[in-house]
Write a protein that holds these residues in place. Structure first.
Motif, PDB file in Angstrom:
ATOM      1  N   ILE A   1      -8.356 -33.705 -34.675  1.00 31.87           N
ATOM      2  CA  ILE A   1      -8.217 -33.335 -36.179  1.00 31.87           C
ATOM      3  C   ILE A   1      -6.806 -33.019 -36.823  1.00 31.87           C
ATOM      4  O   ILE A   1      -6.221 -33.517 -37.782  1.00 31.87           O
ATOM      5  CB  ILE A   1      -8.915 -31.794 -36.271  1.00 31.87           C
ATOM      6  CG1 ILE A   1     -10.316 -31.911 -36.049  1.00 31.87           C
ATOM      7  CG2 ILE A   1      -8.631 -31.171 -37.535  1.00 31.87           C
ATOM      8  CD1 ILE A   1     -10.982 -30.555 -35.683  1.00 31.87           C
ATOM      9  N   ARG A   2      -5.835 -32.603 -35.759  1.00 28.09           N
ATOM     10  CA  ARG A   2      -4.363 -32.555 -36.128  1.00 28.09           C
ATOM     11  C   ARG A   2      -3.859 -33.748 -36.310  1.00 28.09           C
ATOM     12  O   ARG A   2      -3.064 -34.232 -37.286  1.00 28.09           O
ATOM     13  CB  ARG A   2      -3.762 -31.810 -35.232  1.00 28.09           C
ATOM     14  CG  ARG A   2      -3.815 -30.099 -35.205  1.00 28.09           C
ATOM     15  CD  ARG A   2      -2.972 -29.517 -34.284  1.00 28.09           C
ATOM     16  NE  ARG A   2      -1.697 -29.526 -34.620  1.00 28.09           N
ATOM     17  CZ  ARG A   2      -1.056 -28.628 -35.423  1.00 28.09           C
ATOM     18  NH1 ARG A   2      -1.722 -27.716 -36.169  1.00 28.09           N
ATOM     19  NH2 ARG A   2       0.229 -28.925 -35.855  1.00 28.09           N
ATOM     20  N   CYS A   3      -4.033 -34.712 -35.414  1.00 30.68           N
ATOM     21  CA  CYS A   3      -3.488 -36.054 -35.448  1.00 30.68           C
ATOM     22  C   CYS A   3      -4.232 -36.896 -36.791  1.00 30.68           C
ATOM     23  O   CYS A   3      -3.290 -37.307 -37.325  1.00 30.68           O
ATOM     24  CB  CYS A   3      -4.066 -36.886 -34.260  1.00 30.68           C
ATOM     25  SG  CYS A   3      -3.408 -38.584 -34.076  1.00 30.68           S
ATOM     26  N   ALA A   4      -5.329 -36.728 -37.081  1.00 36.71           N
ATOM     27  CA  ALA A   4      -5.890 -37.374 -38.271  1.00 36.71           C
ATOM     28  C   ALA A   4      -5.427 -36.782 -39.492  1.00 36.71           C
ATOM     29  O   ALA A   4      -4.927 -37.465 -40.464  1.00 36.71           O
ATOM     30  CB  ALA A   4      -7.513 -37.391 -38.297  1.00 36.71           C
ATOM     31  N   ALA A   5      -5.120 -35.542 -39.584  1.00 40.50           N
ATOM     32  CA  ALA A   5      -4.693 -34.721 -40.495  1.00 40.50           C
ATOM     33  C   ALA A   5      -3.143 -35.240 -41.044  1.00 40.50           C
ATOM     34  O   ALA A   5      -2.960 -35.365 -42.217  1.00 40.50           O
ATOM     35  CB  ALA A   5      -4.671 -33.291 -40.482  1.00 40.50           C
ATOM     36  N   LEU A   6      -2.283 -35.383 -39.949  1.00 40.36           N
ATOM     37  CA  LEU A   6      -1.045 -35.784 -39.891  1.00 40.36           C
ATOM     38  C   LEU A   6      -0.864 -37.318 -40.555  1.00 40.36           C
ATOM     39  O   LEU A   6      -0.257 -37.854 -41.254  1.00 40.36           O
ATOM     40  CB  LEU A   6      -0.216 -35.694 -38.867  1.00 40.36           C
ATOM     41  CG  LEU A   6       0.145 -34.173 -38.327  1.00 40.36           C
ATOM     42  CD1 LEU A   6       0.715 -34.175 -36.938  1.00 40.36           C
ATOM     43  CD2 LEU A   6       1.159 -33.622 -39.266  1.00 40.36           C
ATOM     44  N   PHE A   7      -1.744 -38.164 -39.997  1.00 41.73           N
ATOM     45  CA  PHE A   7      -1.915 -39.189 -40.409  1.00 41.73           C
ATOM     46  C   PHE A   7      -2.233 -39.696 -41.845  1.00 41.73           C
ATOM     47  O   PHE A   7      -1.671 -40.366 -42.696  1.00 41.73           O
ATOM     48  CB  PHE A   7      -2.817 -40.081 -39.488  1.00 41.73           C
ATOM     49  CG  PHE A   7      -2.796 -41.743 -39.699  1.00 41.73           C
ATOM     50  CD1 PHE A   7      -1.637 -42.422 -38.839  1.00 41.73           C
ATOM     51  CD2 PHE A   7      -3.582 -42.444 -40.352  1.00 41.73           C
ATOM     52  CE1 PHE A   7      -1.774 -43.743 -38.919  1.00 41.73           C
ATOM     53  CE2 PHE A   7      -3.632 -43.687 -40.569  1.00 41.73           C
ATOM     54  CZ  PHE A   7      -2.606 -44.391 -39.698  1.00 41.73           C
ATOM     55  N   LEU A   8      -3.306 -38.951 -42.309  1.00 39.02           N
ATOM     56  CA  LEU A   8      -3.630 -39.145 -43.577  1.00 39.02           C
ATOM     57  C   LEU A   8      -2.672 -38.476 -44.569  1.00 39.02           C
ATOM     58  O   LEU A   8      -2.438 -38.922 -45.853  1.00 39.02           O
ATOM     59  CB  LEU A   8      -5.010 -38.366 -43.891  1.00 39.02           C
ATOM     60  CG  LEU A   8      -6.365 -38.794 -43.161  1.00 39.02           C
ATOM     61  CD1 LEU A   8      -7.544 -37.886 -43.361  1.00 39.02           C
ATOM     62  CD2 LEU A   8      -6.697 -40.196 -43.699  1.00 39.02           C
ATOM     63  N   THR A   9      -2.187 -37.491 -44.286  1.00 33.99           N
ATOM     64  CA  THR A   9      -0.925 -36.634 -44.922  1.00 33.99           C
ATOM     65  C   THR A   9       0.382 -37.850 -45.279  1.00 33.99           C
ATOM     66  O   THR A   9       0.841 -37.872 -46.601  1.00 33.99           O
ATOM     67  CB  THR A   9      -0.490 -35.533 -44.573  1.00 33.99           C
ATOM     68  OG1 THR A   9      -1.699 -34.331 -44.437  1.00 33.99           O
ATOM     69  CG2 THR A   9       0.683 -34.853 -45.502  1.00 33.99           C
ATOM     70  N   ALA A  10       0.360 -38.484 -44.109  1.00 32.59           N
ATOM     71  CA  ALA A  10       1.622 -39.348 -44.128  1.00 32.59           C
ATOM     72  C   ALA A  10       1.170 -40.556 -45.190  1.00 32.59           C
ATOM     73  O   ALA A  10       1.984 -41.086 -45.992  1.00 32.59           O
ATOM     74  CB  ALA A  10       2.127 -39.937 -42.899  1.00 32.59           C
ATOM     75  N   LEU A  11       0.036 -41.217 -45.155  1.00 28.72           N
ATOM     76  CA  LEU A  11      -0.451 -42.086 -46.102  1.00 28.72           C
ATOM     77  C   LEU A  11      -0.221 -41.815 -47.387  1.00 28.72           C
ATOM     78  O   LEU A  11      -0.109 -42.359 -48.333  1.00 28.72           O
ATOM     79  CB  LEU A  11      -1.993 -42.480 -45.776  1.00 28.72           C
ATOM     80  CG  LEU A  11      -2.308 -43.127 -44.393  1.00 28.72           C
ATOM     81  CD1 LEU A  11      -3.797 -43.322 -44.202  1.00 28.72           C
ATOM     82  CD2 LEU A  11      -1.687 -44.470 -44.301  1.00 28.72           C
TER      83      LEU A  11
END
Length: 506
Positions: A113-123
């Motif tokens: 969840i944290r990894c996906a959240a950081l990735f989406l936020t950076a997008l």
């Protein structure tokens, strides 16, 4: 170039298409119970529009990595990169318009969840010149945008809800078109589900999910029963990119397949009971000891014989020189007439030895400092050791030095560490010393359990806050990786950078 992509046929065997340009502007929500064909539908959609638009897939189960073989998607293994590297990768994905699959199957759930959240936020945070159109597919979206608080930490939940809300609510202006798939609408945050204008509803059985799906499709309660009767791969579609009225869709075939197990029946092995038992138990101990068949575990600290490994305790920095003389004058009759034997690694009859014995007692670091100090004073009186010059503040510092392992260092290494810890607070001195000593000796960094013992806490979140505090103070540098590893360095300490144990919650 046509913007219509074929996803299947309706009941009359007429082609059902999705308008890709309209989809980019209006987003899509897919719902269906496990086994209803959601992943098959997403795969069909991705295959049909591959080469026409950039695709970013958030894949918690690793099912979509096979797109790389047929369509050239880049697979990003979330477990292989640190948090900052994940953010940098997302920025480059937007810059170079790469179609990628973020595979999270090697991570624990909260790390996914944290990894996906950081990735989406950076997008989402990419600079304006990189706002190219892209489909962002999030499978099992109820994990990343839960309707209710679950077992994840509050920080992680806020992070992932913000990322998913930004994707679905504000992503359109940045070129991001969210496609979210969930098993149950009731488990998906309403703010995320409400922003989709296109719907593909698969089979579901719970009344609350059927009613919500029927409401989104504009169907009455009686018509909602159709949702329960849908077959695998059948969906009811509605939306500006699909149809202006509900249409039944049977999803077409796909070119690639997932990595999940098959659901078809297979013949069972013909081995009898004894043969099967032999297959299961043959060389079992050897297999159990093979790390290749185990999930990642934090590297354990090597077992150390404390009595043999610890050098003689150092004298207290400000202890009056008369202390040893007083001890000797109180016990003159025990002085041997023969030459004295070599000093023991753990000397007795001194303030240092009392503190060391107290530090090695079970559960000592979890006791209040005042209770430890009373115990220290009683032991000193019992052994006839003068301890009036040691007050509570001085005792806390000496006790932290003992538990942190300062006595394991000698010479220049010890002098350097003593200079560094001069300004370190007493309550964090023991865990910081353990990190510094491990850095000097080139040993694995203490894991969370060991740091918790030294800090006097069994709470993993408190240990994470401790490391954050040490990093803010400039005492350590922490780099967390989603693969379960943490790299810790201690500035000003000469020694190899060592890898700490995995953190189970971020």
């Amino acid at each position: 170039m046509s913007t219509l992509i074929d996803i299947g046929q309706d009941a009359a065997r007429h082609r059902v298409a999705i308008d890709l340009e309209e989809l980019l502007a209006t987003r899509l929500l897919v719902q269906g119970n496990s086994g209803s064909g959601k992943s098959h539908l997403l795969r069909r959609l991705l295959e049909e529009c591959a080469g026409q638009v950039q695709q970013v897939v958030i894949d918690p189960e690793g099912d979509f990595v096979t797109l790389a073989d047929a369509f050239g998607h880049v697979v990003i293994d979330g477990a292989a990169y640190s948090a900052r590297e994940i953010e940098a990768l997302a920025a480059r994905v937007r810059q170079h318009r790469a179609s990628v699959v973020l595979a999270l199957d090697e991570l624990e759930v909260e790390q996914q969840i944290r990894c996906a959240a950081l990735f989406l936020t950076a997008l989402f945070d990419a600079p304006r010149e990189h706002w190219y159109p892209a489909l962002v597919v999030v499978d099992e979206a109820q994990m990343f945008a839960p309707a209710a608080a679950g077992e994840m930490s509050d920080e992680t939940r806020r992070l992932t809800l913000a990322a998913m809300t930004n994707l679905m609510c504000r992503g359109r202006k940045r070129g991001l078109a969210g496609i979210v798939a969930t098993q149950r609408l009731a488990k998906l945050a309403k703010n995320v589900a409400a922003e989709a204008s296109n719907f593909l509803m698969g089979r579901t059985f719970l009344d609350i999910d059927m009613q919500r799906a029927a409401d989104l499709l504009g169907m009455d309660r009686r018509q909602a029963e159709r949702i329960r009767d849908l077959q695998r791969g059948q969906f009811l579609g509605l939306g500006p990119a699909i149809s202006r009225k509900p249409v039944a869709v049977h999803v077409g075939p796909v070119k690639t397949g997932g990595r999940g197990g098959g659901s078809a029946l297979l013949p069972l092995p013909e081995a009898d009971g004894e043969q099967m038992e032999a297959l299961l138990t043959d060389r079992l101990a050897e297999a159990a000891s093979d790390p290749a068949v185990k999930r990642y575990q934090p590297p354990a600290r090597p077992a150390v014989d404390l009595d043999a490994a610890l050098p003689p305790a150092p004298p207290l920095p400000a202890a009056p020189p008369a202390t040893e003389a007083e001890v000797e004058s109180e016990a003159p009759t025990v002085r041997p007439s023969a030459p004295a034997p070599p000093p023991s690694p753990a000397p007795s009859g001194t303030v240092e030895s009392v503190v060391r014995d107290l530090a090695l007692s079970e559960g000592a670091t979890f006791r209040p400092a005042t209770s430890l100090f009373r115990d220290f004073a009683i032991r000193c009186r019992q052994q006839g050791i003068a301890s009036a010059h040691v007050d509570l503040a001085r005792f806390r510092r000496v006790f932290a030095c003992e538990t942190g392992g300062l006595a394991r260092l000698e010479g220049a290494d010890r002098a350097r560490i003593e200079a560094i810890i001069a300004g370190v607070e007493d309550d964090v001195l023991a865990p910081y010393l353990a990190l510094a000593v491990a850095e000097v000796l080139g040993e694995p960094m203490p894991d969370e359990e060991e740091l918790g013992r030294l800090y006097g806490s069994a709470s993993p979140s408190r240990i994470r806050r401790l490391l954050d505090h040490l990093e803010r103070c400039g005492l350590v540098v922490v780099r967390e990786e989603f693969g379960g590893e943490r790299v810790i360095a201690v500035p000003g300490v000469i020694g190899p950078e060592t890898t700490g144990a995995a953190s189970k919650a971020a």
